[in-house]
Design a protein around this motif. Structure first.
Motif, PDB file in Angstrom:
ATOM      1  N   PRO A 131       0.809  -1.231   0.000  1.00 52.38           N
ATOM      2  CA  PRO A 131       0.000   0.000   0.000  1.00 52.38           C
ATOM      3  C   PRO A 131       0.839   1.278   0.000  1.00 52.38           C
ATOM      4  O   PRO A 131       0.480   2.248  -0.673  1.00 52.38           O
ATOM      5  CB  PRO A 131      -0.806  -0.096   1.299  1.00 52.38           C
TER       6      PRO A 131
ATOM      7  N   LEU B 189      -6.514  -0.376  -4.251  1.00 52.82           N
ATOM      8  CA  LEU B 189      -6.236  -0.141  -2.832  1.00 52.82           C
ATOM      9  C   LEU B 189      -7.466   0.458  -2.142  1.00 52.82           C
ATOM     10  O   LEU B 189      -8.076   1.390  -2.659  1.00 52.82           O
ATOM     11  CB  LEU B 189      -5.048   0.822  -2.689  1.00 52.82           C
TER      12      LEU B 189
ATOM     13  N   SER C  43      -6.426   1.436   4.430  1.00 51.57           N
ATOM     14  CA  SER C  43      -4.963   1.539   4.519  1.00 51.57           C
ATOM     15  C   SER C  43      -4.570   2.733   5.377  1.00 51.57           C
ATOM     16  O   SER C  43      -3.629   2.666   6.161  1.00 51.57           O
ATOM     17  CB  SER C  43      -4.336   1.718   3.137  1.00 51.57           C
TER      18      SER C  43
END
Lengths: 354, 353
Positions: free
Chosen positions: A232, A248, A253
């Motif tokens: 990420p 993503l 994240s």
């Protein structure tokens, strides 16, 4: 074929660099244990480290109870803060971001200030500088303060779409806690203000072996998670939209990155005080050393470099002649800042961020 | 042709929380077919970027639906979508310090595991993508060392490495010099026609879009969206409707925009070939219009060193060797015929508005 050769050459270069850093860490670790205000012969130091009997029980005590935990603390704090800095710099795409950018260490300060000054005032007693070192109450107060700020930030992170806005909110929270600390200081007796100031200068020597049982696992969990974040983080180099297009989950994240940084910063600040500089500078130094922004290389590189620089600064702080010890914060900035300036001047540009 | 992506009564715009939404366009019904090269053009503020953002899921549609392979795009997970549509954006990346190959390898991320480890297949695809855009030799350079054109190719290679049937690009030719623009457009067209990718891009390069695209989509605020082959749009005068402003006209013959100053000065140009074309252009720019009955005549002799012969109304002849000298001679007072002068005055008089 030639191109492949170059690529392989670069990879092995990185490996050599990492090995050198690792050797440096071992060397400075041993020096940290060997050098101090009490002279202990080097063969004896090695003997004690290897768990053998020594002729002088005092030496064993000094090394096992004081210098060894201090060196371990320096290592792990350096690595943890440096990783925190790297994560924040990548997440916010800002070269000035560090692990304390989200106000987490300010939260710790507030917690400590509350205990030392507010509770001290109410109870009508004064903490002296020596007394607070290793004081478990202070550790808890710092941890509580930083976790409180961390939770607030995590809550707000879900409300805010934009990373830049989150950064501003974090900085503002930092200001709020600092101002509250200021108010507490204003109404406190000078002994307590002094005790707080001493805490603010940070130290690696506050952790006993029993506290290590908490400190080491948490740092290791944080560092372990930073390895899971390599992919990420690399995607975030491209910017949020590209990262999203590569599949993503930005919000998730972001939460994990903040959580890992927050955890590392909270624990380190609780035990060592608000360590300045390392977290901001090490990622830059690592980027220049490895000349890459690829986190596959940077994450281990930053961990090594952070540990090395912290050990180096701790060694300087405890050099014989400085009797006792200089505050770590003074040394990290005094030694570290000129190093960064010289590297920047040599490279002419901070090419990690342009 | 196989429909890959299509919209049904799509509305795009901004959804302002707690305030009324701003609708840029309503009832958009478009389709992107396999292997097509489609350009989206429109004036600034028309909503090109918003349409692109809505297509790739960065912005949500206000109403209406977008279908990808006949399945609503909302129902795709992030990773699924990452394998269907790749993007090239105008946003800045912090990639100065990673190598071209590392950048392109990121295109494989939707397919790789937790740590992004590339298999030999992945590496093969990365290599292939680098080759397709022609930057395989630069794979070990840092992205910061690339020129703007090369950097754009690198990011296109990243999109190719994503192995998606659709590639959507937001102004991929902005900031590039003209040769690089043409190169990128050519590259994208080949990717559509030879590699079977569906390429959808927004651009301000009308001439390039006219030349290269299979279909054009015209977008402007307050006008119904227009879609078709470039030639049809020109012949239907859609270009005129969309882009003409005061003083700027779309020339339906040459397919380019011209400023519509009236050319009043008459001149007779005789000759052929390249020289003829360029001299005509130079004279047109200076306010002349080609007219067989004009009193001043330019004869172009391609083989002579002094190629250009000016014959004025009183049969004076002047020979010059360059277009610059030719224009200089024409500006001299004795060349200015009363008829010409009056023409100049008229055009000056009509200027101030």
């Amino acid at each position: 074929m030639e191109i492949i050769g170059i690529a392989k050459g670069k990879k092995s270069n990185n490996l050599i660099l990492s090995l050198m850093l690792l050797l440096g860490i071992i060397l400075f670790f041993v020096l940290n244990v060997a050098v101090g205000s009490v002279y202990i012969p080097f063969p004896e130091v090695i003997k004690i480290l290897l768990g053998q009997e020594s002729e002088n029980q005092v030496w064993v005590n000094i090394i096992i109870k004081s210098r060894l935990p201090q060196a371990i603390t320096a290592c792990l704090s350096g690595s943890g803060l440096a990783i925190g800095g790297l994560l924040m710099q990548t997440l916010f795409r800002n070269p000035l971001a560090g692990p304390s950018i989200l106000g987490i260490s300010s939260g710790a300060s507030l917690g400590v200030a509350f205990v030392i000054m507010f509770v001290g005032n109410i109870g009508g007693f004064a903490f002296s500088g020596i007394e607070i070192i290793g004081n478990l109450t202070v550790v808890f107060a710092a941890f509580a303060g930083s976790v409180l700020v961390l939770l607030l930030i995590l809550f707000l992170a879900q409300k805010v779409k934009n990373n830049a806005m989150l950064l501003i909110i974090g900085i503002m929270i930092g200001y709020i806690s600092s101002s509250l600390v200021g108010v507490l200081q204003f109404y406190s007796i000078s002994e307590n203000v002094h005790a707080f100031a001493i805490w603010g200068l940070a130290s690696f020597s506050n952790i006993s072996w029993s506290q290590m049982n908490v400190f080491i696992p948490i740092i290791f969990i944080g560092l372990f998670f930073s390895f899971l974040l390599i992919k990420p983080l690399n995607m975030l180099l491209l910017g949020e939209n590209y990262a999203k297009n590569l599949g993503l989950n930005i919000k998730r994240s972001r939460l994990i990155i903040i959580l890992v940084t927050g955890l590392l910063t909270a624990v380190i600040t609780a035990f060592c005080g608000p360590l300045a500089f390392l977290g901001l500078a090490v990622p830059h130094l690592a980027r220049m050393l490895y000349s890459t922004s690829n986190h596959k290389v940077l994450v281990p590189g930053v961990i090594f470099f952070g540990a090395l620089l912290a050990l180096f600064c701790n060694l300087i702080a405890r050099m014989p002649g400085f009797d006792g010890a200089l505050p770590v914060n003074a040394v990290t900035s005094m030694i570290g800042a000129p190093i960064v300036i010289s590297v920047v001047l040599k490279k002419k540009k901070l090419n990690s961020f342009n | 042709m196989k429909k890959l992506l299509h919209t049904e009564n799509l509305s795009i715009g901004f959804d302002k929380k707690r305030r009324s939404e701003i609708i840029l366009h309503e009832r958009i019904n478009l389709s992107l077919n396999k292997g097509e090269f489609i350009c989206l053009i429109g004036p600034n503020g028309a909503g090109k970027s918003t349409l692109i953002k809505t297509f790739v899921g960065f912005a949500s549609a206000l109403s209406g639906k977008i279908f990808l392979n006949n399945r609503e795009i909302k129902s795709y997970s992030e990773t699924e979508l990452a394998k269907q549509i790749s993007v090239v954006l105008t946003e800045k990346t912090d990639t100065a310090n990673i190598t071209v190959k590392e950048l392109v390898s990121m295109g494989r991320y939707p397919y790789t595991g937790f740590f992004g480890k590339l298999t030999s297949d992945d590496l093969l695809i990365v290599n292939e993508s680098l080759e397709q855009v022609g930057i395989i030799k630069m794979q070990d350079k840092l992205c910061g060392e690339l020129s703007d054109g090369e950097a754009q190719k690198a990011i296109i290679a990243k999109a190719l490495a994503q192995k998606t049937p659709i590639i959507i690009l937001d102004e991929p030719t902005a900031f590039l010099d003209l040769p690089s623009r043409i190169e990128i457009m050519q590259l994208l067209k080949n990717l559509a026609h030879k590699a079977g990718k569906t390429i959808f891009l927004s651009t301000h390069e009308l001439d390039l879009a006219l030349q290269y695209s299979d279909r054009l989509i015209l977008l402007a605020q307050g006008k119904e969206i227009k879609c078709g082959t470039p030639e049809d749009l020109v012949l239907n005068r859609d270009f005129n409707d969309f882009f003409e402003k005061d003083g700027i006209e779309f020339d339906n013959d040459s397919g380019s925009f011209i400023s519509c100053e009236r050319n009043e000065k008459k001149i007779n140009i005789l000759g052929e070939g390249r020289e003829f074309n360029w001299v005509s252009k130079a004279l047109k720019r200076n306010g002349f219009i080609n007219d067989k009955n004009a009193e001043i005549c330019i004869k172009i002799n391609n083989s002579d060193k002094n190629k250009y012969l000016i014959v004025s109304k009183n049969k004076n002849e002047i020979k010059v060797d360059s277009v610059e000298a030719l224009l200089f001679e024409l500006k001299k007072p004795h060349m200015q015929h009363p008829e010409i002068l009056s023409g100049v005055k008229e055009s000056l008089a009509s200027q101030p508005e």
